[in-house]
Each structure stands twice: as structure tokens, then as C-alpha cells.
Design an enzyme around this catalytic site. Structure first.
Site, PDB file in Angstrom:
ATOM      1  N   THR A   1       1.071  -1.329   0.065  1.00 57.42           N
ATOM      2  CA  THR A   1      -0.402  -0.252  -0.198  1.00 57.42           C
ATOM      3  C   THR A   1       1.061   1.310  -0.217  1.00 57.42           C
ATOM      4  OG1 THR A   1      -1.937  -1.288   1.352  1.00 57.42           O
ATOM      5  CG2 THR A   1      -1.656   1.463   1.233  1.00 57.42           C
TER       6      THR A   1
ATOM      7  N   LYS B   1      -6.749   2.058  -3.009  1.00 56.98           N
ATOM      8  CA  LYS B   1      -6.843   1.289  -1.623  1.00 56.98           C
ATOM      9  C   LYS B   1      -6.472   2.506  -0.385  1.00 56.98           C
ATOM     10  CE  LYS B   1      -4.991  -1.468   1.480  1.00 56.98           C
ATOM     11  NZ  LYS B   1      -6.363  -2.166   2.494  1.00 56.98           N
TER      12      LYS B   1
ATOM     13  N   LYS C   1       0.304   5.564   8.562  1.00 58.65           N
ATOM     14  CA  LYS C   1       1.147   5.596   7.081  1.00 58.65           C
ATOM     15  C   LYS C   1      -0.157   5.411   5.927  1.00 58.65           C
ATOM     16  CE  LYS C   1       1.626   2.517   5.171  1.00 58.65           C
ATOM     17  NZ  LYS C   1       1.435   1.085   4.044  1.00 58.65           N
TER      18      LYS C   1
END
Ligand SMILES: NC(=O)C1=CN([C@@H]2O[C@H](COP(=O)(O)OP(=O)(O)OC[C@H]3O[C@@H](n4cnc5c(N)ncnc54)[C@H](OP(=O)(O)O)[C@@H]3O)[C@@H](O)[C@H]2O)C=CC1
Ligand SMILES: O=CC(=O)O
Length: 287
Positions: free
Chosen positions: A96, A171, A239
Site C-alpha cells: 500500500t 486502496k 501511514k
């Protein structure tokens, strides 16, 4: 399919590589901490000494790394993927990351004649173990078609979303929603508890209504016991919130709920909870 390379044997990479081996794929693995490959050898994997060595050996190589810095390092650093990528080889980054990181990798790989696909996944440790991930691919459609047999083992559904960046963005949108939900869920459990209700009854009520979902069902009972075994590490969720907020910034999308959720995850990191499951954000409220 040809032999598959696999770079990054963390929580997700380990489960995904084992799955490929179980389904008869030949897999060569590499991990920065090389000793983590030992278990994979017992499942039948070969080990490459460097990302470059894996790329040299395999027609297709999958990467599953923690964050943009790791994804870039494995491609661009000495003995990185770029050293041996060439025409006829495909690189599939399932980490990701943000769209810009993915574009940088794509440009570098394709400028050496290789083909590139970004393919981040939705679904955590258990779906990875069970081959039930949702794969969000974008980039080279020919490469996508070639690796569908591997995606069919790793996931329950693959989406091809078009140009590079679309998989990364999808995502981040999904995980921005998930991180915000986890914070609302945590506040709800604490509110129920502090106002004299049984949090277990709250879980039962939630599970029967319109906002029932697998995440509440799976994580809720452990959260009530203040237990957070890492499936999706909190540092990675933070993150993702940070990268999703940057995407909101680029597109002038106000995201006050996600911004507040990001602060809660940052607070949790400051409490040393980064390696716990992301549900440990609950600790920022329950103390
Ligand atoms: N866990 C989950 O539920 C999910 C995670 N993801 C995403 O998948 C990716 C991997 O997650 P997960 O497996 O949980 O993470 P882990 O923290 O368990 O594993 C991270 C991997 O990245 C490697 N790594 C970290 N930094 C570097 C670096 N600088 N150079 C080379 N390798 C590096 C680690 O190597 P080392 O062993 O040496 O530290 C390890 O193999 C992340 O992008 C995450 O956001 C997506 C869906 C679900
Ligand atoms: O990225 C995490 C997940 O569960 O999906």
C-alpha cells in the site's frame, strides 16, 4: 505459470507466499531480514540473496513491503529490482503506497523494458492466509492477464482499475474509511462501558443492524479484553491515513473525520503501539 519471485516476507507477504506454494507455484523469496525466509524454505520456497537476484531468476516478481520508502528502496537501491529488470519480466507491487510512489516505480521499470502492475490488496492477515484478498490492480493490462492465475490463488476477486495510480488511490480511500470506522467503533465501546452498558451487548446489537461488518465482529471481542494481536499493524494504518489525507489535500476534499482519526493513530504510535494491531487505537480512549 512461470516461477514467481516474492519480495517482503512480513505478515502479508508470508501468508501470500505460503498460499502460492500450497497451490503448486514455484516461489523464490527475499526479505530484508533474510532469516524470515527460513520458514518459507520449509514450505518449498527457494531464497534469493537480493531483490536483483530474484528478478534475474523469475519472470514475474511480487513485492509486499511496508511503505513508500521500502517500496522505493527495494527497486532503486544497490542490488535492487532495477538491476535485472528487462523486457519479458513483470514487477507487481502489492504494497500500500501512494500514487506518486507507484508512478516512480512504474516509470523506472518500464524505462528498462519491464512491465509493471500496482496491485494493493484489501483484506488482512486471515484473508491473506485463506486466499480471500480483494486485489486492486492498475497499470499494464497484459501483465495483469498473465498473472491472473496467481491472483486467483491470492484473492477472492481482482479489479483492474486502469491507469497507474488508480489501484493505490482506491486502496487509500478504502483504508481511510476503515481507519475512521475503527475510531468511531472504539469511541462507541468506551461510551457504552463508561455509561454503564455491557460492551458485549453493544457488539451483539451492532452485529444485528445496518452497520454490522466483519471488522467489528472480528476485532470487537479482543478489544474489550485490551488485546491487539497484530494482523494489520497500527503504524501501517496511520501511514494509510496520512497518504489518504494527502490525496484529499491534492483534490481539495475536506476530510475532518479522517484527520481526527489520523491524530488518534498518531497518538497511539506515540504511546508505542505502532506494532500492535490497528485496533489498539482503542487504548488512546480507554486509559
Ligand atoms: N497486515 C495487513 O492486514 C495488511 C497490510 N497491507 C499492506 O501490505 C504491506 C505489508 O504489510 P504487512 O505485511 O502487514 O507489514 P509487515 O510490517 O509485517 O512487513 C513489512 C515488510 O516490509 C519489509 N521492509 C520494511 N522496510 C523495508 C526496507 N526499507 N527495505 C526492504 N524491506 C523493508 C519488512 O522486512 P523486515 O522483515 O526486514 O522488517 C517486511 O518484509 C503494507 O504496505 C501494508 O500497508 C495491506 C492489506 C492488509
Ligand atoms: O489494509 C488493511 C486491510 O485490512 O485491508
Amino acid at each position: 505459470m512461470e516461477e514467481i519471485g516474492f519480495l517482503g516476507i512480513g505478515i502479508m507477504g508470508r501468508a501470500m507466499a505460503v498460499n502460492l506454494l500450497r497451490h503448486g507455484f514455484k516461489v523464490t523469496v527475499w526479505n530484508r531480514t533474510l532469516s524470515r525466509c527460513d520458514e518459507l524454505v520449509q514450505h518449498g520456497a527457494s531464497v534469493g540473496e537480493t531483490p536483483a537476484a530474484v528478478i534475474k531468476k523469475c519472470k514475474y516478481t511480487i513485492a509486499m513491503l511496508s511503505d513508500p520508502a521500502a517500496a522505493l528502496s527495494v527497486v532503486f537501491d544497490k542490488h535492487g529490482a532495477l538491476e535485472h529488470i528487462c523486457a519479458g519480466k513483470g514487477y507487481i507491487d502489492m504494497s500500500t503506497v501512494d500514487a506518486d510512489t507507484s508512478s516512480q516505480i512504474s516509470q523506472a521499470i518500464t524505462s528498462k523494458g519491464g512491465s509493471f502492475l500496482e496491485a494493493p490488496v484489501s483484506g488482512s492477515k486471515k484473508p491473506a492466509e485463506d486466499g480471500q484478498l480483494v486485489i486492486l490492480a492498475a497499470g499494464d493490462k497484459d501483465l495483469y492477464d498473465q498473472v491472473v492465475p496467481a491472483f486467483d490463488v491470492l484473492g477472492k476477486k481482482s479489479f483492474f482499475l486502469g491507469q497507474i495510480g488508480n489501484g493505490a488511490k482506491m486502496k487509500l480511500v478504502v483504508n481511510m474509511i476503515m481507519g475512521s470506522m475503527m475510531n468511531a467503533f472504539s469511541e462507541g465501546i468506551v461510551l457504552a462501558d463508561k455509561s454503564g452498558l455491557d460492551p458485549h451487548t453493544l457488539l451483539d446489537v451492532l452485529d444485528l443492524g445496518a452497520i454490522a461488518n466483519p471488522m467489528f465482529k472480528m476485532k470487537g471481542p479482543a478489544m474489550i479484553k485490551n488485546s491487539y494481536p497484530p494482523a494489520f499493524p497500527l503504524k501501517h494504518q496511520q501511514k494509510d491515513m496520512r497518504l489518504a489525507l494527502a490525496l484529499g489535500d491534492e483534490n481539495a476534499v475536506p476530510m475532518p473525520v479522517a484527520a481526527a482519526a489520523n491524530e488518534a493513530f498518531k497518538k497511539a504510535r506515540s504511546l508505542g503501539l505502532g506494532d500492535h494491531d490497528f485496533s489498539a487505537v482503542f487504548e488512546t480512549l480507554s486509559k
